[in-house]
Design an enzyme around this catalytic site. Structure first.
Site, PDB file in Angstrom:
ATOM      1  N   GLU A 192       0.822  -1.214   0.000  1.00 28.77           N
ATOM      2  CA  GLU A 192       0.000   0.000   0.000  1.00 28.77           C
ATOM      3  C   GLU A 192       0.859   1.268   0.000  1.00 28.77           C
ATOM      4  O   GLU A 192       0.882   2.025   0.977  1.00 28.77           O
ATOM      5  CB  GLU A 192      -0.960  -0.009   1.191  1.00 28.77           C
ATOM      6  N   GLU A 386      -5.241  -8.408  -1.227  1.00 22.63           N
ATOM      7  CA  GLU A 386      -5.960  -8.322   0.053  1.00 22.63           C
ATOM      8  C   GLU A 386      -7.417  -8.040  -0.252  1.00 22.63           C
ATOM      9  O   GLU A 386      -7.720  -7.125  -1.034  1.00 22.63           O
ATOM     10  CB  GLU A 386      -5.433  -7.171   0.927  1.00 22.63           C
TER      11      GLU A 386
HETATM   12  C1  BG6 Z   1      -4.420  -3.081   4.791  1.00 21.60           C
HETATM   13  C2  BG6 Z   1      -3.085  -3.556   5.277  1.00 21.60           C
HETATM   14  O1  BG6 Z   1      -4.421  -1.696   4.911  1.00 21.60           O
HETATM   15  O2  BG6 Z   1      -5.567  -3.462   5.456  1.00 21.60           O
HETATM   16  C3  BG6 Z   1      -3.118  -4.708   6.243  1.00 21.60           C
HETATM   17  O3  BG6 Z   1      -2.214  -3.839   4.205  1.00 21.60           O
HETATM   18  C4  BG6 Z   1      -4.304  -4.558   7.165  1.00 21.60           C
HETATM   19  O4  BG6 Z   1      -1.892  -4.769   6.899  1.00 21.60           O
HETATM   20  C5  BG6 Z   1      -5.577  -4.575   6.338  1.00 21.60           C
HETATM   21  O5  BG6 Z   1      -4.368  -5.505   8.179  1.00 21.60           O
HETATM   22  C6  BG6 Z   1      -6.840  -4.518   7.158  1.00 21.60           C
HETATM   23  O6  BG6 Z   1      -6.773  -3.425   8.012  1.00 21.60           O
HETATM   24  P1  BG6 Z   1      -7.040  -3.552   9.568  1.00 21.60           P
HETATM   25  O7  BG6 Z   1      -6.701  -2.229  10.084  1.00 21.60           O
HETATM   26  O8  BG6 Z   1      -8.466  -3.899   9.708  1.00 21.60           O
HETATM   27  O9  BG6 Z   1      -6.130  -4.634  10.065  1.00 21.60           O
END
Ligand code: BG6
Length: 488
Positions: A192, A386
């Site tokens: 990101e 993701e």
């Molecule tokens: C992304 C990141 O922003 O979102 C991850 O690359 C992160 O590291 C994921 O865990 C989900 O966000 P969060 O804050 O719910 O863990």
């Protein structure tokens, strides 16, 4: 004309993802140094739907964290102890049928301070064992070189990515990885990379209270990351012929609040400044002209060194990867509109969408839209690295988690991925977030669970660390087995 794509390709890479700073734990084992993630505290009075959990980390917050290593306050230091459970966890991923596993390497495990000349052998040995275990099951690794966990020392001593020396340190680190793990085909240079503007401490190691012109510093820091990424692409290609090296952004897909031309214009700008700027530079290899006006209007003057332009051009990525959790709304007049939370940033509420327990707006169709948009723009393979939903899972009396909501979320997103493939998009793979429950990046809590595997651990670090298969575990197993045909 190429034949129309009908389905997920045979070699489609199904899998899941984690990040070192949220999963590994063992923060001081075998010579590892502290990283930025280790000093981000868990906020006990957490309001789940708060718009932005990324409160500015200050000098005081870091000073406190250096004296306190408790699991209750700093859960990322302990993660889910993947460091000692990797064999068990990878066996579970293999049982689910993973073709690919995305994880990051902890920079401070390899270079504890970040500026050493020689790497920490114990750190390299650990990842060597992880790769061997993946190979045993025929799981392809997808490695993120830097995922929100630069060595803290580089922030304290060098001022983070604002300092150009970081490029050399990163390249030394990347060279060690490419040399030591030549069998790894898929790499991501930075997780990101647009976090450099939206979540600056974990993205580029910048603190607002240390800065005179914060926005200028963020863009200068990300320029250094662009150069480092482009150099890493070239070096990776040289050291590992055939390697595929990608960029990665947090994708903030956005819609105009109304059909008013001003709202549509705002949508275009939001897309440019939040998304396309980052992928344009890394994919096309040069700064887009729309940023000239932005920089002028925000009094931002970037310092480029001689040779940077050529480096960016020569270091364009092989594929574009992104995280996709939710979509957003753009409005020329946002003041009176209801707000909601989201990944890295909050935004305007969309009345047509449901949201997660954390207020992130769930939008499967937006994923199809995003895939089409990115493929049209770049004509390079895409990788969704993701996608998932953070939820409050409950164990029943038999130790099972009936997470229909999670299966619903993924079912709808996978349907839309398939639509995008029919639309002609070249999609390499899909690594869901997260392969197993891990500590949340934004809130540092354990209760925000994303995994198909439940980890018995509470927010304060107590628990047995036992791994349990949720209902979604068996569901995803069928999805992979049927190559996306059986969505249950
Ligand atoms: C992304 C990141 O922003 O979102 C991850 O690359 C992160 O590291 C994921 O865990 C989900 O966000 P969060 O804050 O719910 O863990």
């Amino acid at each position: 004309m190429e034949e129309m794509r009908r389905n997920f390709p045979e070699n489609f890479l199904w899998g899941g993802a984690i990040a070192a700073s949220q999963a590994e734990g063992a923060f001081n084992a075998d010579g590892r140094g502290l990283s930025v993630g280790d000093v981000v505290p868990y906020n006990k009075g957490l309001n789940r739907k708060e718009i932005n959990h990324h409160k500015n980390i200050s000098n005081e917050v870091i000073a406190l964290a250096i004296q306190d290593s408790s699991a209750a306050n700093y859960p990322k230091r302990y993660g889910i102890d993947f460091y000692h459970h990797y064999k068990e966890d990878i066996a579970l991923f293999a049982e689910m049928g993973f073709k690919v596993f995305r994880f990051s390497i902890s920079w401070s495990r390899i270079f504890p301070q970040g500026d050493e000349l020689l790497p920490n052998e114990a750190g390299l040995v650990f990842y060597g064992k992880v790769f061997a275990e993946l190979e045993k099951y025929g799981i392809e690794p997808l490695v993120t070189i830097s995922h929100f966990d630069m060595p803290l020392y580089l922030v304290e001593e060098y001022g983070g990515w604002l300092n150009r020396k970081l490029i050399d340190f990163y390249m030394r680190y990347a060279k060690v990885l490419f040399t030591r793990y030549p069998k790894v085909k898929y790499w991501i240079t930075f997780n990101e990379i647009n976090a450099s503007v939206f979540s600056t401490f974990k993205g580029v190691g910048l603190l607002k209270d240390r800065s005179a012109h914060f926005e200028q510093e963020c863009f200068q820091a990300v320029h250094h990351q662009f150069v480092a990424s482009a150099l890493a692409v070239q070096l990776g290609h040289e050291l590992i012929p055939g390697s595929q090296i990608g960029c990665m952004i947090a994708r903030f897909t956005t819609y105009a609040a109304t059909s008013k031309p001003e709202d549509v214009m705002q949508m275009l700008h939001d897309d440019q400044y939040r998304n396309f700027f980052f992928t344009d530079v890394q994919t096309r290899g040069y700064y887009p002209s729309y940023m000239d006006r932005y920089f002028a209007e925000h009094d931002i003057q970037l310092t480029l060194q001689q040779g940077d332009v050529e480096i960016l051009r020569a270091g364009a990525v092989d594929y574009v990867s992104f995280s996709y959790y939710m979509s957003m709304i753009s409005s020329a007049d946002p003041e009176h509109l209801e707000q909601t939370a989201g990944n890295l940033v909050g935004g305007i509420k969309n009345p047509h969408l449901q949201a997660s327990d954390w207020g992130w707006q769930i939008d499967p169709v937006g994923l199809r839209y995003t895939l089409n948009q990115l493929y049209d723009r770049y004509q390079k393979p895409l990788f969704i690295v993701e996608n998932g939903v953070g939820a409050l899972d409950q164990l029943d009396e038999h130790g099972n988690v009936h997470d229909e909501y999670r299966m619903d979320y993924f079912r709808e997103h996978i349907r839309q991925m398939k639509e995008a493939i029919l639309d002609g998009v070249d999609l390499l793979g899909y690594t869901i977030w997260s392969a197993i429950d891990i500590v949340s990046s934004s809130t540092s809590e354990m209760s925000k669970r994303y995994g198909f595997i439940y980890v018995d651990q509470n927010d304060d670090g107590s628990g047995t660390l036992n791994r349990l298969k949720k209902d979604s575990f068996y569901w995803y197993q069928k999805v992979i087995e049927s190559n996306g045909e059986d969505l249950g």
